[in-house]
Design a protein around this motif. Sequence first.
Motif, mmCIF file in Angstrom:
data_model
loop_
_atom_site.group_PDB
_atom_site.id
_atom_site.type_symbol
_atom_site.label_atom_id
_atom_site.label_comp_id
_atom_site.label_asym_id
_atom_site.label_seq_id
_atom_site.Cartn_x
_atom_site.Cartn_y
_atom_site.Cartn_z
ATOM 1 N N MET A 127 0.700 -0.282 -12.606
ATOM 2 C CA MET A 127 0.583 -1.539 -13.318
ATOM 3 C C MET A 127 -0.683 -2.304 -12.895
ATOM 4 O O MET A 127 -1.341 -2.917 -13.720
ATOM 5 C CB MET A 127 1.849 -2.362 -13.051
ATOM 6 C CG MET A 127 1.903 -3.641 -13.807
ATOM 7 S SD MET A 127 2.026 -3.290 -15.566
ATOM 8 C CE MET A 127 2.293 -4.877 -16.195
ATOM 9 N N ARG A 128 -0.985 -2.268 -11.601
ATOM 10 C CA ARG A 128 -2.182 -2.961 -11.115
ATOM 11 C C ARG A 128 -3.460 -2.358 -11.695
ATOM 12 O O ARG A 128 -4.402 -3.082 -11.991
ATOM 13 C CB ARG A 128 -2.247 -2.923 -9.600
ATOM 14 C CG ARG A 128 -1.258 -3.829 -8.942
ATOM 15 C CD ARG A 128 -1.430 -3.842 -7.464
ATOM 16 N NE ARG A 128 -0.380 -4.653 -6.869
ATOM 17 C CZ ARG A 128 -0.350 -5.011 -5.628
ATOM 18 N NH1 ARG A 128 -1.326 -4.612 -4.812
ATOM 19 N NH2 ARG A 128 0.618 -5.745 -5.157
ATOM 20 N N ALA A 129 -3.459 -1.054 -11.843
ATOM 21 C CA ALA A 129 -4.636 -0.396 -12.411
ATOM 22 C C ALA A 129 -4.861 -0.849 -13.851
ATOM 23 O O ALA A 129 -6.004 -1.061 -14.268
ATOM 24 C CB ALA A 129 -4.482 1.117 -12.345
ATOM 25 N N VAL A 130 -3.786 -1.011 -14.583
ATOM 26 C CA VAL A 130 -3.889 -1.471 -15.967
ATOM 27 C C VAL A 130 -4.425 -2.897 -15.996
ATOM 28 O O VAL A 130 -5.339 -3.218 -16.766
ATOM 29 C CB VAL A 130 -2.529 -1.372 -16.691
ATOM 30 C CG1 VAL A 130 -2.586 -2.045 -18.044
ATOM 31 C CG2 VAL A 130 -2.105 0.077 -16.818
ATOM 32 N N LEU A 131 -3.880 -3.771 -15.161
ATOM 33 C CA LEU A 131 -4.356 -5.154 -15.105
ATOM 34 C C LEU A 131 -5.818 -5.221 -14.682
ATOM 35 O O LEU A 131 -6.603 -5.991 -15.229
ATOM 36 C CB LEU A 131 -3.497 -5.974 -14.146
ATOM 37 C CG LEU A 131 -2.145 -6.400 -14.680
ATOM 38 C CD1 LEU A 131 -1.330 -7.081 -13.594
ATOM 39 C CD2 LEU A 131 -2.302 -7.321 -15.866
ATOM 40 N N ARG A 132 -6.187 -4.411 -13.713
ATOM 41 C CA ARG A 132 -7.573 -4.369 -13.258
ATOM 42 C C ARG A 132 -8.496 -3.915 -14.388
ATOM 43 O O ARG A 132 -9.569 -4.484 -14.599
ATOM 44 C CB ARG A 132 -7.703 -3.431 -12.063
ATOM 45 C CG ARG A 132 -8.958 -3.643 -11.269
ATOM 46 C CD ARG A 132 -8.968 -2.873 -9.967
ATOM 47 N NE ARG A 132 -7.728 -3.059 -9.238
ATOM 48 C CZ ARG A 132 -7.062 -2.085 -8.615
ATOM 49 N NH1 ARG A 132 -7.526 -0.857 -8.617
ATOM 50 N NH2 ARG A 132 -5.941 -2.323 -7.980
ATOM 51 N N SER A 133 -8.067 -2.931 -15.142
ATOM 52 C CA SER A 133 -8.866 -2.444 -16.268
ATOM 53 C C SER A 133 -9.005 -3.508 -17.350
ATOM 54 O O SER A 133 -10.083 -3.703 -17.911
ATOM 55 C CB SER A 133 -8.238 -1.191 -16.873
ATOM 56 O OG SER A 133 -8.239 -0.143 -15.944
ATOM 57 N N VAL A 134 -7.923 -4.200 -17.631
ATOM 58 C CA VAL A 134 -7.958 -5.260 -18.637
ATOM 59 C C VAL A 134 -8.875 -6.386 -18.184
ATOM 60 O O VAL A 134 -9.692 -6.894 -18.960
ATOM 61 C CB VAL A 134 -6.534 -5.786 -18.938
ATOM 62 C CG1 VAL A 134 -6.569 -7.050 -19.766
ATOM 63 C CG2 VAL A 134 -5.714 -4.708 -19.636
ATOM 64 N N MET A 135 -8.781 -6.784 -16.922
ATOM 65 C CA MET A 135 -9.641 -7.847 -16.406
ATOM 66 C C MET A 135 -11.109 -7.422 -16.433
ATOM 67 O O MET A 135 -11.987 -8.215 -16.751
ATOM 68 C CB MET A 135 -9.232 -8.234 -14.982
ATOM 69 C CG MET A 135 -7.946 -9.034 -14.950
ATOM 70 S SD MET A 135 -7.980 -10.524 -15.972
ATOM 71 C CE MET A 135 -9.266 -11.452 -15.199
ATOM 72 N N TRP A 136 -11.390 -6.168 -16.094
ATOM 73 C CA TRP A 136 -12.768 -5.673 -16.142
ATOM 74 C C TRP A 136 -13.290 -5.761 -17.573
ATOM 75 O O TRP A 136 -14.414 -6.190 -17.801
ATOM 76 C CB TRP A 136 -12.839 -4.233 -15.647
ATOM 77 C CG TRP A 136 -14.214 -3.661 -15.783
ATOM 78 C CD1 TRP A 136 -15.235 -3.770 -14.893
ATOM 79 C CD2 TRP A 136 -14.720 -2.937 -16.905
ATOM 80 N NE1 TRP A 136 -16.352 -3.146 -15.393
ATOM 81 C CE2 TRP A 136 -16.071 -2.627 -16.624
ATOM 82 C CE3 TRP A 136 -14.186 -2.518 -18.110
ATOM 83 C CZ2 TRP A 136 -16.863 -1.914 -17.505
ATOM 84 C CZ3 TRP A 136 -14.986 -1.813 -18.980
ATOM 85 C CH2 TRP A 136 -16.303 -1.519 -18.670
ATOM 86 N N TRP A 137 -12.465 -5.354 -18.536
ATOM 87 C CA TRP A 137 -12.889 -5.391 -19.938
ATOM 88 C C TRP A 137 -13.160 -6.822 -20.393
ATOM 89 O O TRP A 137 -14.167 -7.100 -21.031
ATOM 90 C CB TRP A 137 -11.826 -4.744 -20.823
ATOM 91 C CG TRP A 137 -12.240 -4.681 -22.248
ATOM 92 C CD1 TRP A 137 -13.055 -3.754 -22.827
ATOM 93 C CD2 TRP A 137 -11.905 -5.614 -23.283
ATOM 94 N NE1 TRP A 137 -13.227 -4.049 -24.158
ATOM 95 C CE2 TRP A 137 -12.535 -5.190 -24.460
ATOM 96 C CE3 TRP A 137 -11.125 -6.756 -23.316
ATOM 97 C CZ2 TRP A 137 -12.418 -5.862 -25.653
ATOM 98 C CZ3 TRP A 137 -11.006 -7.438 -24.518
ATOM 99 C CH2 TRP A 137 -11.648 -6.990 -25.663
#
Length: 60
Positions: free
Chosen positions: A1-11
Amino acid sequence: MRAVLRSVMWWITSVMGDHDYARYVEYLRTHDPDADVPTEREFWRARYRAQDTNPGARCC
């Protein structure tokens, strides 16, 4: 889940232009190592000044 949030924040930060200054500095150091690197404030000021002279370049 953290990886998904990190990816969304990066985008989101990429779309907003948060990484533009770092990319510009990297570009300058790679292509013209002797060039003076502007401060982040100078970079953003010049960028917004360019948009003001060409309002069609802005999205909003």
